[in-house]
Scaffold this active site. Structure first.
Site, PDB file in Angstrom:
ATOM      1  N   HIS A 118      21.785  -3.244   2.286  1.00  0.00           N
ATOM      2  CA  HIS A 118      21.204  -2.986   1.015  1.00  0.00           C
ATOM      3  C   HIS A 118      21.122  -1.567   0.972  1.00  0.00           C
ATOM      4  O   HIS A 118      20.324  -0.893   1.700  1.00  0.00           O
ATOM      5  CB  HIS A 118      20.014  -3.667   0.771  1.00  0.00           C
ATOM      6  CG  HIS A 118      19.440  -3.639  -0.622  1.00  0.00           C
ATOM      7  ND1 HIS A 118      18.184  -2.788  -0.913  1.00  0.00           N
ATOM      8  CD2 HIS A 118      19.841  -3.769  -1.992  1.00  0.00           C
ATOM      9  CE1 HIS A 118      18.103  -2.738  -2.224  1.00  0.00           C
ATOM     10  NE2 HIS A 118      19.051  -3.331  -3.005  1.00  0.00           N
ATOM     11  N   HIS A 143      20.808  -1.155 -11.042  1.00  0.00           N
ATOM     12  CA  HIS A 143      21.377  -2.475 -10.578  1.00  0.00           C
ATOM     13  C   HIS A 143      22.181  -3.392 -11.404  1.00  0.00           C
ATOM     14  O   HIS A 143      23.378  -3.932 -11.109  1.00  0.00           O
ATOM     15  CB  HIS A 143      20.299  -3.401  -9.901  1.00  0.00           C
ATOM     16  CG  HIS A 143      19.703  -2.945  -8.764  1.00  0.00           C
ATOM     17  ND1 HIS A 143      18.540  -2.275  -8.917  1.00  0.00           N
ATOM     18  CD2 HIS A 143      19.814  -3.348  -7.307  1.00  0.00           C
ATOM     19  CE1 HIS A 143      18.050  -2.009  -7.554  1.00  0.00           C
ATOM     20  NE2 HIS A 143      18.807  -2.665  -6.592  1.00  0.00           N
ATOM     21  N   ARG A 217      -6.975  -5.904 -10.853  1.00  0.00           N
ATOM     22  CA  ARG A 217      -8.378  -6.361 -10.237  1.00  0.00           C
ATOM     23  C   ARG A 217      -8.870  -6.872 -11.439  1.00  0.00           C
ATOM     24  O   ARG A 217      -9.478  -6.367 -12.382  1.00  0.00           O
ATOM     25  CB  ARG A 217      -9.030  -4.947  -9.944  1.00  0.00           C
ATOM     26  CG  ARG A 217     -10.632  -5.807  -9.491  1.00  0.00           C
ATOM     27  CD  ARG A 217     -10.666  -6.497  -8.010  1.00  0.00           C
ATOM     28  NE  ARG A 217     -12.030  -6.778  -7.566  1.00  0.00           N
ATOM     29  CZ  ARG A 217     -12.555  -8.006  -7.705  1.00  0.00           C
ATOM     30  NH1 ARG A 217     -11.765  -8.974  -8.371  1.00  0.00           N
ATOM     31  NH2 ARG A 217     -13.810  -8.324  -7.105  1.00  0.00           N
ATOM     32  N   CYS A 264      -9.823   0.610  -6.632  1.00  0.00           N
ATOM     33  CA  CYS A 264     -10.872  -0.379  -6.453  1.00  0.00           C
ATOM     34  C   CYS A 264     -11.671   0.066  -5.160  1.00  0.00           C
ATOM     35  O   CYS A 264     -11.432   0.619  -4.213  1.00  0.00           O
ATOM     36  CB  CYS A 264     -10.156  -1.571  -6.139  1.00  0.00           C
ATOM     37  SG  CYS A 264     -11.539  -3.186  -5.712  1.00  0.00           S
ATOM     38  N   TYR A 400     -20.596  -3.653  -5.721  1.00  0.00           N
ATOM     39  CA  TYR A 400     -20.134  -2.217  -5.755  1.00  0.00           C
ATOM     40  C   TYR A 400     -21.246  -1.085  -5.276  1.00  0.00           C
ATOM     41  O   TYR A 400     -21.552  -0.138  -6.067  1.00  0.00           O
ATOM     42  CB  TYR A 400     -19.526  -1.894  -6.967  1.00  0.00           C
ATOM     43  CG  TYR A 400     -18.333  -3.003  -7.357  1.00  0.00           C
ATOM     44  CD1 TYR A 400     -17.226  -2.893  -6.415  1.00  0.00           C
ATOM     45  CD2 TYR A 400     -18.188  -3.773  -8.340  1.00  0.00           C
ATOM     46  CE1 TYR A 400     -16.066  -3.640  -7.021  1.00  0.00           C
ATOM     47  CE2 TYR A 400     -17.199  -4.625  -8.797  1.00  0.00           C
ATOM     48  CZ  TYR A 400     -16.288  -4.529  -7.844  1.00  0.00           C
ATOM     49  OH  TYR A 400     -15.303  -5.414  -8.056  1.00  0.00           O
TER      50      TYR A 400
END
Length: 545
Positions: A118, A143, A217, A264, A400
């Protein structure tokens, strides 16, 4: 007989290899017409037993004719009735040991032998192993060319079962049944709610992350909102006027565009898990992505609602339209001073990379807060208000936040720690992958670097020997204004591999414009939620002999 066949028809050697499906053999053999020209070896026989040997040769030739006739029959049969496979059968062929199968439309292909050939590298093709090619061809349109389809046709082994070529019906009782379709290259960390990251080798292939590969998320099911009936409620200041804005109303505000990296808080949490167990999704290095966002500036909307800076502390609270079965919605907040600062570029975004926001990323409107942890970029925004205290949401008050390594779940006091806003300096290696084998001579190392609060990355140092010696990588990406470096820098280092070296211990660390630098190890920054993981990133590779 088969040996004689191969000796006499060398051009069929590749076509006659044993395969798991007869149609692959037929496709190759029937497409190599020039090879069906038998080159007979010299047949010299002695007079002693020439009659016997002559009969043997004649029998061999008759046998060869039977083989070719039978093969021709198999070809015709395969063309008339292609082998039918289920999606499950295709999915089970996703490793070199089982063979690598892919689909395109209703066709099934065995590309095992093509993987190493490839042009984009074996790892890129392996991302589609056991599944469809369409999502990848959509990203890389090169492609979709006739010569590529002709090449692929050589590997066809059959067709998908008709029932597997149509989308399945949704489960109406499942709150996640109406979630959008995702790109198969994403590495899924949880299915419900959906959380996933792009593979490292695709993460830094483009400066701007394609929408389908942007990390996802989600905390709750994805709402399916009608853009025509959507309304954003902005609570007005005392004496001001509350706003109820449609999507068209938001578009009437001056349109602002900015390139922003979202990360995140749990990015690279998996490295903290190796030190000690943490609670949270096992993110690798891919819980970070970059996009060009467009929308109305939050400061313009707040001013129209009568809000202005005051000496008292205040926060802008955001509430999403995603909710759990109890009706509790996702929420977060940022300081009012940031929200009202035009230089902070906080957006009520309705476009992502020139397109309407995808559903997974907040359609029709989300908050984008440059330089701030992704948890504050509330998606599917439904309500904005200004409060004397930060959002009362669980995700603002009880999640958090960072703590000392000595704090555990028996002693943690969430009220004692501030909510994460700006993130620390960060970098990671995306190529080569950990455990790979690289060629001797020269190695190319790639990755990303970013720092919170708009602090520009000024340098990325890379070591091939575990941190004993260092080299500066080349940085590239968009030019950034001082204190407004909202997006990452991609970096690359091409370095010679020391002669005789059998393995490399590759390490990277970034330095931002305030000369903040990443810590060298994970243990001192470990915390029970596994957030703020930004130690030197390490990759061990072997060197080919």
């Amino acid at each position: 007989m088969l040996l004689l066949h191969r000796a006499m028809v060398p051009g069929l050697r590749q076509a006659c290899r044993l395969r798991s499906a007869p149609s692959r053999l037929c496709t190759q053999a029937c497409s190599t017409n020039d090879s069906f020209q038998p080159q007979c070896p010299s047949l010299t026989v002695s007079s002693e037993n020439s009659s016997t040997k002559g009969w043997r040769v004649t029998g061999a030739l008759l046998g060869l004719g039977a083989v070719l006739a039978y093969h021709h029959h198999r070809c015709r049969a395969a063309q008339e009735s292609p082998h039918i496979y289920s999606k499950e059968e295709v999915r089970s062929h996703s490793r070199p040991e089982t063979g690598i199968w892919v689909t395109l439309g209703s066709e099934v292909f065995d590309v095992t032998e093509f993987v190493d050939l490839h042009p984009g590298g074996a790892s890129k093709l392996m991302l589609a192993a056991g599944g469809p090619l369409e999502p990848f061809w959509a990203l890389y349109a090169v492609h979709n060319q006739p010569h590529v389809r002709e090449l692929l046709a050589q590997y066809k082994i059959g067709e998908l079962h008709p029932e597997d070529t149509t989308p399945s019906t949704l489960e109406t009782s499942n709150p996640y049944a109406d979630d959008p379709v995702r790109h198969p290259a994403l590495k899924v960390n949880s299915q419900r709610p959906f959380n996933a990251e792009p593979p490292p080798e695709l993460l830094t292939e483009n400066y701007i992350t394609p929408n389908p590969l942007f990390f996802t998320r989600n905390h709750l099911p994805v709402p399916n909102l009608d853009p025509d009936t959507y309304r954003l409620h902005v609570v007005g200041a005392p004496g001001g006027q509350s706003l109820c804005l449609s999507l068209d109303d938001l578009r009437k505000f001056p349109k602002h565009e900015v390139t922003v990296t979202l990360q995140c808080a749990g990015n690279r949490r998996s490295e903290m898990s190796q030190v000690k167990e943490v609670k949270g999704l096992e993110w690798n290095t891919g819980a970070i992505s970059t996009a060009r966002w467009a929308g109305a500036r939050l400061c313009d909307v707040l001013v129209q609602a009568g809000h202005q800076l005051s000496e008292a502390e205040a926060h802008v609270c955001f509430e999403g339209l995603d909710s759990d079965p109890t009706g509790t919605a996702y929420g977060a907040s940022i300081p009012l001073a940031r929200a009202l600062d035009p230089a902070a570029d906080v957006l009520l975004a309705y476009e992502m990379n020139g397109e309407p926001l995808p559903r997974d990323h907040g359609f029709p409107v989300r908050v984008v807060v440059p330089g701030v942890v992704g948890a504050r970029h509330v998606k599917w925004l439904g309500r904005v208000s200004v409060q004397p205290e930060e959002s009362g949401s669980h995700w603002q008050r009880r999640d958090y936040k960072g703590f000392s390594p000595s704090v555990d779940w028996d002693t943690v006091d969430f009220d004692s720690a501030p909510s994460i806003q700006e993130l620390p300096v960060q970098s990671a290696i995306t190529e080569p992958r950990d455990g790979e084998t690289v060629e001797s001579g020269e190695v190319t190392v790639k990755g990303y670097a970013w720092s919170g609060g708009g602090r520009a990355v000024i340098r990325v140092d890379v070591s091939l020997d575990g941190g004993l010696t260092w080299q500066a990588a080349e940085l590239y990406g968009e030019e950034q204004c001082p204190r407004k470096a909202w997006a990452w820098r991609l970096w690359q280092l091409q370095a010679p591999v020391p002669a005789g070296q059998k393995e490399l211990h590759i390490v990277c660390k970034a330095v931002d414009e305030s000369y903040n630098v990443q810590p060298d190890t994970v243990a001192p920054i470990w915390n029970l939620r596994g957030v703020l993981s930004n130690a030197w990133h390490r990759v061990h590779v072997r060197v080919a002999p």
